[in-house]
Structures are given as structure tokens and as C-alpha cells.
Design a protein around this motif. Structure first.
Motif, short mmCIF file in Angstrom:
data_model
loop_
_atom_site.label_atom_id
_atom_site.label_comp_id
_atom_site.label_asym_id
_atom_site.label_seq_id
_atom_site.Cartn_x
_atom_site.Cartn_y
_atom_site.Cartn_z
N ASN A 157 0.85 -1.19 0.00
CA ASN A 157 0.00 0.00 0.00
C ASN A 157 0.89 1.24 0.00
O ASN A 157 1.53 1.53 1.01
N PRO B 92 0.43 -7.10 2.84
CA PRO B 92 -0.17 -5.76 2.73
C PRO B 92 -1.30 -5.51 3.72
O PRO B 92 -1.65 -4.36 3.99
N ARG B 93 -1.88 -6.58 4.26
CA ARG B 93 -2.97 -6.41 5.21
C ARG B 93 -2.46 -6.01 6.59
O ARG B 93 -3.21 -5.48 7.41
N ALA C 140 -2.30 -2.09 7.78
CA ALA C 140 -2.93 -1.40 6.66
C ALA C 140 -3.73 -0.20 7.15
O ALA C 140 -4.39 -0.24 8.20
#
Length: 462
Positions: A57, A198-199, A202
Motif C-alpha cells: 500500500n 499488505p494487510r 494497513a
């Protein structure tokens, strides 16, 4: 006014002239280098979505940009060019600085935890340099301290740094060669290592910027590099308000703001209308059990801080350093306080000798509304106009604009907030209650009242 682009060309040419005979990179060597993109605009660039490699992200660099890379045999390759640059600190004011790839600060470098990175650093400065990767855990020989872990990068030479980005977090890069001069001239940049997943950690919007300060005399363009404490230009990413872009978010977004401090003093960073938690430092992420709510966090010299909050309160909210002299521009340090001093007659006499002389502060008057002639390429002390008048801020100050109808991923400025009816402070025009004096209170227990008598000559006796 002289054309700033001409000034930029002249400054860059003078810097390049020092490279003649310095052993420039050969054509064969240059052919193997990744591209070195250049950014001239001082506007906030949109987030750089990863075109290859592992997903992440991306962040948004306030009044800056992220450096593209190329993938070669599974390695992310970047190319930084240390060079003289001209930075637009605010419209109408430019500074001749040193930076990377056309800007100061240099571009943000974004990688993913576990990435092997290879950074080519080409020196186009008139002196040697190096790059230290602040906060990175890497081999000693890649640490970038000239004379200790490597020879200095001489003018015209290119060095290669290669290491694995071992842990996710918020970092910086800057020279460790003639450090005081080079950092005072603006050589610094941001580094973000994203988590493998990516989680993890985040957020909806992730902003980054560096705190930097300069001593630029009115009318000049080059920072003074021997200043220790008396700086007069306080910046977010080498920009001052109102030229610092707003932090635009959607109501309900989870927001992260990462700030790094490369000035010579601490900065208590404060946000209005919200409270946050410090979730990260340059040492890594803070465990949730160790966090607590704040509205101000102090960022000391050489530190990084990541704060997070839910933007649940719509409006235009101030975001700034809470040292009051850091939210104004090129102000002198030796101006006396004249509140309560009536020097109308003196001012009239001085005006005969110095036309345009202004009385400053005899009644506590605001400096923001004063208009006086200033040298070319000089900032007013305080500036900026909002929907209700002068904002009277400068330096390390901007606004966070929270809107319920801001689209996901949209960072365009939505304009001024229109407060719902009945939610704006207003003037009271009714009658005021009569003043009330405090009643006479008896002395505290054990304290005898003092009686005062006077003799015939009027002298007091206790």
C-alpha cells in the motif's frame, strides 16, 4: 523579478562545472545504470502503485514523490543523483540547495520487507558525499559513514549500495560526509519499508514528510550552513505554509502520518479535532498494548514517528508544530516587545527620516496583517487567508481536510469546509453581566492579619 528557472540553470551549471576532470562515469558504466528520474514540481505527487515486485500500500509524500525502480534478476534497483537543486519553498521564494534527483528532500524510497535492494548513487556535487540509511539493519560496509565504512563518493563517481530491507518500518536517508554542510543544504530523503503482508498495519491513507529547518537571510537564496540554533525557515518537506499541501482524507478513513526530524531541535507535532496513537518509530512498530492516546507527540532530533487515528470529525483541522516560532517565517530574533508603549509621536518623527516605517506591536497588534516592503525572494512572516480572514501562520503548519464525500484514493483539495448551521463560533451582541468582585475572604487558619498604622509623618508601620 528574475526568472527562477534561469537562476536554477545557472546554479546547476556552476555545480556541474566543478565536475570537469573529476572522472565522470564511463558510457559503458552508465549504460548499466537504472534510470535516474527527476522531479521539478513541488506539488504532492499521487501514490506510486508498484508496477512489479511484491504488492504494498503506497504512501503519499507531502509536497514530494516516490522514486521509481527497475527489477533486475530479482533485485530492486534505484538510482539517486546527489546534485545542486533549486527548491520552491513557497510561490515567489526559491532556495539554492543540494538534494537528490532534482528536489530537496529527495524522493521517497518504498520497498517491501525482505526485498533485496541495490541503490546506485551518483555524485554531481562539487564535493565528496555518502549516503547513510538511517535505521536500516545492514552490513557495516553499506552503512554509508565515509571514512569508517566506505571511502567517500568523490565528485563524478557512482557508488553502489546493496542490502536486504530486513524489517518493515519508517526510515530516512542522508549523508554522513561533511554532514553539517550537506544536511544544512537540504540533503535528506524518506524511506518506507512495507510489511510482507499488505494487510498488516494497513491504513486508508499514509502520509510521509521530513521536518527540516534552514537559515536563509532575507533577499538571499542559499542557506547558511554554519547556523547552530537561530534558523528562520521551518518546513515540512522544505515547504512553508500556506505552500504546504493539505492532508486530504475521507471521513472514517484510518490515517497514518509519518514524520522524520532532521533539524537541530525537537518538534511537538499537534493535531486539532482528533486524537491519535504513536504506532511506529524508526526502531519499528509499537505493540498495541504499549500505545496510548495523544494529541501532541514530540519528535526529537534524528527520530521518526508514525501516528494513526480515525478521521471521524469532518472539517478543516490545523496540523502543526506547537513551538509558536516554528509556525512563522523569516522573522528577526531581536525585535523588542512594545505592547503598552505609545510611540505615536516617535513614529511620526521617524517617518520623516524613514518613509514607510511601521509601529510594530504597541497595542499587541497582529503581525500577520502588516504589509511592508520585503526584499526579493523573501517570505512574509505570517500569511495565508481562510474563509474568515487571515490565518496568520507560516512555517510548520498545514491543514487536514476531512470530508464525508471525499472519494477513496482522491487527494484533490476539496476547498474550505462549510460548517453546518449552528456549529460555528459567533459574536455575542446581547448585554454583558455586571462585573463581580471576589468577596473578602478570611485569612487561612494560623495566619494573623497584618495591621498597618501610620505615624504623623505618613510613614507606614507593620
Amino acid at each position: 523579478m528574475n526568472n527562477p528557472l534561469n537562476k536554477r540553470r545557472s546554479f546547476l551549471a556552476n555545480g556541474a562545472a566543478a565536475l570537469i576532470g573529476a572522472g565522470l562515469v564511463s558510457r559503458a558504466g552508465a549504460a548499466g545504470l537504472p534510470e535516474a528520474p527527476v522531479q521539478a514540481s513541488a506539488s504532492t505527487a499521487p501514490p506510486l502503485m508498484p508496477p512489479n515486485g511484491r504488492p504494498y500500500n503506497p504512501v503519499v509524500t507531502l509536497n514530494g514523490w516516490s522514486l521509481p525502480w527497475r527489477m533486475k534478476d530479482g533485485v530492486k534497483e534505484f538510482h539517486l543523483v546527489a546534485e545542486p537543486v533549486v527548491r520552491e519553498i513557497a510561490p515567489g521564494m526559491y532556495a539554492k540547495m543540494w538534494g537528490y534527483n532534482g528536489q530537496s528532500p529527495g524522493p521517497t524510497i518504498e520497498v517491501v520487507e525482505g526485498d533485496r535492494v541495490r541503490i546506485f548513487v551518483t555524485n554531481k556535487l562539487p564535493e565528496h558525499t555518502s549516503v547513510h540509511w538511517h535505521g536500516q539493519l545492514l552490513p557495516s560496509g553499506m552503512d554509508g559513514v565515509s571514512g569508517v565504512s566506505q571511502p567517500a563518493i568523490q565528485p563524478g563517481k557512482t557508488f553502489v549500495y546493496e542490502f536486504v530491507a530486513k524489517h518493515a518500518g519508517t526510515f530516512m536517508y542522508h549523508p554522513h560526509a561533511d554532514e553539517m554542510t550537506q544536511m544544512a543544504m537540504g540533503m535528506m530523503g524518506f524511506w518506507v519499508t512495507h510489511p510482507k503482508d499488505p494487510r498488516q498495519h494497513a491504513v486508508d491513507r499514509d502520509f510521509v514528510f521530513l521536518l527540516s529547518a534552514y537559515d536563509i537571510e532575507p533577499g538571499s537564496m542559499v542557506p547558511k550552513v554554519n547556523t547552530m540554533t537561530d534558523f528562520n525557515i521551518w518546513t515540512f518537506n522544505s515547504r512553508v505554509f500556506p505552500a504546504i499541501d493539505p492532508l486530504v482524507v475521507r471521513q472514517g478513513d484510518r490515517v497514518r502520518i509519518r514524520a522524520g526530524n532532521l533539524t537541530m531541535t525537537n518538534h511537538p507535532i499537534h493535531i486539532h479535532g482528533h486524537r491519535f496513537e504513536v504506532t511506529g518509530t524508526d526502531g519499528g512498530w509499537v505493540p498495541p498494548t504499549a500505545r496510548w492516546p495523544e494529541v501532541t507527540t514530540d519528535v526529537a532530533v534524528g527520530q521518526m514517528r508514525a501516528i494513526e487515528f480515525i478521521a471521524d470529525n469532518p472539517g478543516d483541522w490545523a496540523f502543526h508544530c506547537h513551538k509558536s516560532h516554528h509556525t512563522m517565517n523569516a522573522m528577526g530574533h531581536n525585535v523588542p516587545t512594545l505592547i503598552g508603549v505609545d510611540h505615536k509621536g516617535v513614529a511620526e518623527k521617524i517617518n520623516k527620516l524613514v518613509p514607510g516605517y511601521m509601529v510594530m506591536g504597541d497595542k499587541g497588534g497582529s503581525m500577520g496583517g502588516m504589509e511592508m516592503e520585503i526584499p526579493e525572494n523573501t517570505l512574509p512572516m505570517m500569511t495565508g487567508t481562510g474563509p474568515y480572514g487571515d490565518i496568520e501562520m507560516g512555517g510548520m503548519f498545514t491543514l487536514m481536510k476531512v470530508r464525508p464525500d471525499q472519494k477513496k484514493g482522491d487527494y484533490t483539495d476539496p476547498g474550505w469546509y462549510k460548517a453546518p448551521k449552528g456549529t460555528t463560533a459567533y459574536e455575542w451582541t446581547g448585554e454583558l453581566p455586571p462585573p463581580v468582585s471576589a468577596p473578602n475572604a478570611p485569612p487561612p487558619a494560623g495566619v494573623q492579619p497584618v495591621e498597618v498604622t501610620r505615624d504623623k509623618k505618613g510613614h507606614d508601620h507593620h
